[in-house]
Scaffold this motif. Structure first.
Motif, PDB file in Angstrom:
ATOM      1  N   SER A  81       0.830  -1.194   0.000  1.00 12.79           N
ATOM      2  CA  SER A  81       0.000   0.000   0.000  1.00 12.79           C
ATOM      3  C   SER A  81       0.870   1.253   0.000  1.00 12.79           C
ATOM      4  CB  SER A  81      -0.914   0.023   1.223  1.00 12.79           C
ATOM      5  OG  SER A  81      -0.164   0.250   2.399  1.00 12.79           O
ATOM      6  N   MET A  82       0.242   2.385  -0.214  1.00 14.10           N
ATOM      7  CA  MET A  82       0.965   3.652  -0.225  1.00 14.10           C
ATOM      8  C   MET A  82       1.620   3.906   1.136  1.00 14.10           C
ATOM      9  SD  MET A  82      -0.483   7.495  -1.066  1.00 14.10           S
ATOM     10  CE  MET A  82      -1.464   7.615   0.444  1.00 14.10           C
ATOM     11  N   TYR A  83       0.887   3.663   2.208  1.00 10.05           N
ATOM     12  CA  TYR A  83       1.402   3.942   3.552  1.00 10.05           C
ATOM     13  C   TYR A  83       2.565   3.000   3.913  1.00 10.05           C
ATOM     14  CZ  TYR A  83      -2.880   6.637   3.730  1.00 10.05           C
ATOM     15  OH  TYR A  83      -3.862   7.532   3.453  1.00 10.05           O
ATOM     16  N   GLU A  84       2.490   1.763   3.463  1.00  6.25           N
ATOM     17  CA  GLU A  84       3.580   0.820   3.711  1.00  6.25           C
ATOM     18  C   GLU A  84       4.853   1.244   2.976  1.00  6.25           C
ATOM     19  OE1 GLU A  84       0.951  -3.274   4.391  1.00  6.25           O
ATOM     20  OE2 GLU A  84       1.590  -2.673   2.370  1.00  6.25           O
ATOM     21  N   LEU A  85       4.668   1.717   1.731  1.00  6.54           N
ATOM     22  CA  LEU A  85       5.812   2.179   0.941  1.00  6.54           C
ATOM     23  C   LEU A  85       6.439   3.422   1.572  1.00  6.54           C
ATOM     24  CD1 LEU A  85       7.397   1.594  -1.710  1.00  6.54           C
ATOM     25  CD2 LEU A  85       5.885   3.231  -2.844  1.00  6.54           C
ATOM     26  N   LEU A  86       5.595   4.347   2.011  1.00  6.91           N
ATOM     27  CA  LEU A  86       6.087   5.565   2.662  1.00  6.91           C
ATOM     28  C   LEU A  86       6.814   5.238   3.973  1.00  6.91           C
ATOM     29  CD1 LEU A  86       3.034   7.960   2.154  1.00  6.91           C
ATOM     30  CD2 LEU A  86       5.260   8.138   1.038  1.00  6.91           C
ATOM     31  N   GLU A  87       6.291   4.276   4.703  1.00  4.52           N
ATOM     32  CA  GLU A  87       6.903   3.897   5.975  1.00  4.52           C
ATOM     33  C   GLU A  87       8.284   3.299   5.741  1.00  4.52           C
ATOM     34  OE1 GLU A  87       5.830   1.339  10.014  1.00  4.52           O
ATOM     35  OE2 GLU A  87       4.568   1.164   8.240  1.00  4.52           O
ATOM     36  N   ARG A  88       8.433   2.475   4.701  1.00 11.33           N
ATOM     37  CA  ARG A  88       9.745   1.888   4.394  1.00 11.33           C
ATOM     38  C   ARG A  88      10.738   2.961   3.964  1.00 11.33           C
ATOM     39  NH1 ARG A  88      11.044  -1.560   0.629  1.00 11.33           N
ATOM     40  NH2 ARG A  88       9.216  -1.397  -0.725  1.00 11.33           N
ATOM     41  N   ALA A  89      10.247   3.950   3.177  1.00 14.12           N
ATOM     42  CA  ALA A  89      11.130   5.038   2.753  1.00 14.12           C
ATOM     43  C   ALA A  89      11.605   5.846   3.964  1.00 14.12           C
ATOM     44  CB  ALA A  89      10.396   5.946   1.762  1.00 14.12           C
ATOM     45  N   ASP A  90      10.717   6.060   4.900  1.00 17.89           N
ATOM     46  CA  ASP A  90      11.069   6.805   6.110  1.00 17.89           C
ATOM     47  C   ASP A  90      12.130   6.055   6.925  1.00 17.89           C
ATOM     48  OD1 ASP A  90      10.520   9.102   7.881  1.00 17.89           O
ATOM     49  OD2 ASP A  90       9.776   7.573   9.252  1.00 17.89           O
ATOM     50  N   LYS A  91      12.009   4.738   6.992  1.00 14.89           N
ATOM     51  CA  LYS A  91      12.996   3.922   7.713  1.00 14.89           C
ATOM     52  C   LYS A  91      14.358   3.990   7.027  1.00 14.89           C
ATOM     53  CE  LYS A  91       9.784   0.589   9.777  1.00 14.89           C
ATOM     54  NZ  LYS A  91       9.330  -0.822   9.795  1.00 14.89           N
ATOM     55  N   MET A  92      14.353   3.966   5.690  1.00 19.95           N
ATOM     56  CA  MET A  92      15.614   4.064   4.952  1.00 19.95           C
ATOM     57  C   MET A  92      16.298   5.405   5.208  1.00 19.95           C
ATOM     58  SD  MET A  92      16.308   1.267   3.340  1.00 19.95           S
ATOM     59  CE  MET A  92      15.598   0.416   4.761  1.00 19.95           C
ATOM     60  N   LEU A  93      15.495   6.478   5.259  1.00 23.23           N
ATOM     61  CA  LEU A  93      16.062   7.797   5.535  1.00 23.23           C
ATOM     62  C   LEU A  93      16.640   7.840   6.953  1.00 23.23           C
ATOM     63  CD1 LEU A  93      16.626  10.742   4.820  1.00 23.23           C
ATOM     64  CD2 LEU A  93      14.273  11.285   5.513  1.00 23.23           C
ATOM     65  N   TYR A  94      15.929   7.250   7.885  1.00 17.03           N
ATOM     66  CA  TYR A  94      16.409   7.206   9.274  1.00 17.03           C
ATOM     67  C   TYR A  94      17.748   6.463   9.346  1.00 17.03           C
ATOM     68  CZ  TYR A  94      16.570   6.134  14.263  1.00 17.03           C
ATOM     69  OH  TYR A  94      16.969   6.012  15.572  1.00 17.03           O
TER      70      TYR A  94
END
Length: 376
Positions: free
Chosen positions: A351-364
């Protein structure tokens, strides 16, 4: 994402709209405007063409009753049938056509054909009262200005119709009808002048509103500082591309990045300096992504780039180039800054939210790894 900023409304319209033609001076803008007008009334135009063709054909019935001369009757029948065939061809072109900007030419051609049709019929009938003929011309002029068209085409069509009408009727006007002739000439040209002024003002107003509405739509999807997409528009694009790429099994990569130590920059140099950095950095990114890529400001110093039909390796190459460009750039009054990047690629039915959450983790993770880093 290109758009023109609205300043003072009157100044904007004065610069954009020709005072002679009542049209946008920018031809692409004029095409866009007229296409939007035509698309809104396409069915209306189709029905007008179809109705005109059928109505003029049905006038064959009174022709049979009124015209006693067989030769004249044949001429009228040929005239009406030819007009009907041409009108149906134009109707088909409007119904099936894709280039909306050619519609003014088709509409004008139809108006000229109607004018020729009526003038020929009047000529064949011959003995019809002159005032009745003049009233018919006035009605046609009103119809010309009602049907959506370029203002200059309306003026040319109505003027030519009137000039040809008076030129044709001049030869058989009797002395007792000369006063009617002059009065009709005055009234018809008054009708053209009044309709032209009214139509010009309406055209000007429509274009003014078009500029305002275009700007409002642009502002609703644009970040005010950087001029790229805002969070709302990005969510819309991301959701659309996730559905599309999931359906057709295409690659879709997403990058979340932000400026390192941005709070310290704001505290040291001020928020205006921080804004200048964001604008300069945005320009760097825009120059190094493709036209098909979607660039948006998520909020504060955080940005997203969406890469349709792009795998993680290709996205990494683009981001590596962008990171180097930012690192090597000297920002006005600040010096050099760095950014951290997190890259993810769409997997399965994510889903969109799952993809955004993974991107946020990568940035972290990129931040934890020491910043100025790409993680994915």
């Amino acid at each position: 994402m290109k758009h023109k900023k609205l300043g003072n409304e009157n100044e904007k319209c004065g610069n954009e709209i020709s005072k002679y033609l009542g049209e946008f001076t920018d031809k692409e803008l004029e095409k866009h405007f007229f296409s939007s007008q035509v698309l809104g009334g396409l069915k209306y135009l189709e029905h007008i063409f179809l109705s005109i063709g059928i109505i003029f054909l049905l006038f064959i019935i009174p022709d049979f009753i009124i015209i006693k001369n067989n030769f004249k009757l044949v001429l009228v029948l040929i005239n009406r049938l030819a007009f009907f065939i041409i009108t149906m061809v134009l109707y088909y072109l409007i119904k099936k056509g894709k280039d909306n900007y050619r519609y003014p030419y088709l509409i004008t051609l139809e108006e000229i054909l109607i004018s020729i049709e009526l003038l020929l019929i009047m000529r064949i009938y011959g003995n019809t009262d002159f005032l009745i003929q003049a009233f018919g011309i006035v009605i046609i002029i009103l119809c010309i200005y009602i049907i959506p068209n370029r203002w200059i085409f309306m003026l040319i069509s109505s003027s030519l119709l009137s000039i040809v009408f008076f030129a044709l009727t001049l030869n058989y006007i009797s002395p007792e009808n000369s006063i009617k002739y002059v009065i009709s000439l005055i009234y018809i040209f008054l009708a053209i002048i009044l309709c032209s002024i009214s139509s010009y003002k309406i055209n000007y107003y429509k274009r003014t509103q078009f500029l305002i509405n275009t700007e409002l739509r642009q502002l609703s999807v644009t970040d005010a500082l950087t001029g790229i997409y805002n969070r709302l528009k990005f969510n819309e694009e991301l959701n659309k591309w996730i559905k599309y790429c999931s359906k057709y099994r295409m690659d879709l990569s997403l990058v979340l990045f932000d400026l390192d130590n941005f709070k310290e920059i704001n505290d040291t140099y001020g928020h205006l300096a921080g804004d200048r950095i964001l604008v300069e950095m945005t320009e760097i990114v825009k120059k190094n992504i493709r036209d098909t890529d979607i660039f948006a400001r998520w909020g504060g110093e955080e940005f997203f780039i969406l890469f349709p039909n792009t795998n993680k390796n290709k996205a990494f190459e683009i981001i590596k180039r962008i990171r180097e460009k930012i690192v090597n750039h000297v920002f006005d009054g600040i010096g050099k800054v760095t950014c951290s990047f997190g890259i993810v690629t769409l997997t399965g039915n994510e889903s969109m939210y799952e993809l955004l959450e993974r991107a946020d983790k990568m940035l972290y993770m990129a931040k934890e790894a020491g910043k100025n880093t790409i993680m994915g």
